[in-house]
Design an enzyme around this catalytic site. Structure first.
Site, short mmCIF file in Angstrom:
data_model
loop_
_atom_site.label_atom_id
_atom_site.label_comp_id
_atom_site.label_asym_id
_atom_site.label_seq_id
_atom_site.Cartn_x
_atom_site.Cartn_y
_atom_site.Cartn_z
N VAL A 69 5.03 4.40 -4.07
CA VAL A 69 4.39 5.62 -3.55
C VAL A 69 2.95 5.32 -3.13
O VAL A 69 2.27 4.51 -3.75
CB VAL A 69 4.43 6.73 -4.63
N THR A 70 2.49 6.00 -2.10
CA THR A 70 1.08 5.93 -1.70
C THR A 70 0.67 7.26 -1.08
O THR A 70 1.50 8.15 -0.88
CB THR A 70 0.80 4.75 -0.75
N GLY A 130 3.20 -1.84 3.82
CA GLY A 130 4.60 -1.56 3.53
C GLY A 130 5.36 -1.55 4.84
O GLY A 130 5.05 -0.75 5.72
N GLY A 153 3.91 -0.16 8.33
CA GLY A 153 2.79 -1.05 8.62
C GLY A 153 1.73 -1.07 7.55
O GLY A 153 2.02 -1.35 6.38
N LEU A 154 0.48 -0.74 7.93
CA LEU A 154 -0.64 -0.85 6.99
C LEU A 154 -1.49 0.41 7.03
O LEU A 154 -1.49 1.16 8.01
CB LEU A 154 -1.48 -2.09 7.29
N ALA A 155 -2.23 0.61 5.93
CA ALA A 155 -3.16 1.73 5.82
C ALA A 155 -4.44 1.22 5.18
O ALA A 155 -4.41 0.68 4.07
CB ALA A 155 -2.56 2.85 4.98
N GLY A 178 8.15 -1.06 -0.94
CA GLY A 178 7.03 -0.62 -1.75
C GLY A 178 7.28 0.70 -2.44
O GLY A 178 8.36 1.29 -2.37
N HIS A 188 -1.60 9.13 2.12
CA HIS A 188 -2.27 9.03 3.41
C HIS A 188 -3.04 10.33 3.66
O HIS A 188 -2.55 11.42 3.32
CB HIS A 188 -1.27 8.83 4.56
N CYS A 247 1.23 2.28 -5.08
CA CYS A 247 2.10 1.13 -4.80
C CYS A 247 2.84 0.65 -6.04
O CYS A 247 3.34 -0.48 -6.08
CB CYS A 247 1.31 -0.01 -4.17
#
Length: 234
Positions: free
Chosen positions: A85-86, A153, A164-166, A83, A88, A182
């Site tokens: 960029v994201t 991701g 994992g997941l967010a 994936g 958190h 993403c």
């Protein structure tokens, strides 16, 4: 093949954790699982504000300096997940499963689908309709236009999962505005609180999502889920 296996250890942190510290812990637990010196483990936490840049990130996705350590005061970490960029931050529920993949699902695609399914079921229990989009891992809502409410991701190394997941529960969404979440042009991020129009309890959502992960990935916990301080494990 998926089937009966040992209970999964759950490590749930009670306050936001810096990305570097959580990443060091995740790598250590992953190594221990690869070596069969620990059971399947799930980390569940919030992060202190951070941008993570995946292997498929283009410069146009975030417009940043590849050598920079911060953007607008927010840390940047380049990671080995799939994936783009994201972001958190506090109020976002992050889940890092460290599982021997073939004990739970038949391959990477099925694994991603089960993570998404757990989120979709969790959202449904909170009155939100979540959906998948073709070739765009994660979970989306129509609000009234498409918006991403959860990212997925993952990486599988020596048969064991990581990353994992967010799920955006009740968080400040403004840091998403400086990136292309993403790597999907024209997309925007939303949260459960924004969709519902009122505050949402992160603890309540955590319990609901854990219940759904138990079902989709055939998990059972070694102990009753309860949050702990990061220093207890680290």
């Amino acid at each position: 093949m998926p089937g009966f296996h040992a209970p999964t250890e759950l490590i749930w942190f009670s306050s936001p954790v810096g990305y570097a510290a959580a990443w060091d812990l995740q790598r250590r637990l992953h190594h221990e699982r690869v070596m069969n010196s620990r059971p399947d483990t799930i980390l569940i936490l919030e992060h202190q504000p951070v941008y993570t840049v995946g292997r498929r990130t283009l410069l146009s996705d975030w417009g940043g300096d590849p050598t920079a350590a911060h953007v607008d005061g927010i840390e940047i970490h380049h990671v080995n997940r799939g994936g783009s960029v994201t972001y958190h931050g506090p109020g976002q529920l992050v889940v890092y499963p460290i599982l021997r993949l073939t004990d739970h699902v038949r391959g990477v695609r099925a694994y991603v689908e089960q993570l998404e399914e757990a989120v979709i079921r969790c959202l449904r229990q909170n009155g939100i309709v979540g959906q998948r989009q073709a070739k765009a891992p994660g979970v989306w809502v129509t609000d009234p236009r498409d918006a991403k409410i959860a990212s997925v991701g993952i990486r599988v190394d020596r048969g064991v999962t990581m990353h994992g997941l967010a799920l955006n529960v009740d968080m400040n969404l403004s840091p998403f505005q400086g990136i292309t979440p993403c790597g999907l042009q024209g997309s925007r991020a939303t949260s459960m609180a924004e969709v519902i129009g009122r505050p949402v309890s992160l603890a309540a959502v955590t319990h609901t999502l854990l219940d759904q992960l138990q079902q989709t990935l055939a998990l059972r916990w070694t102990e009753t889920p309860a949050p702990i301080e990061f220093q207890t494990v680290a």
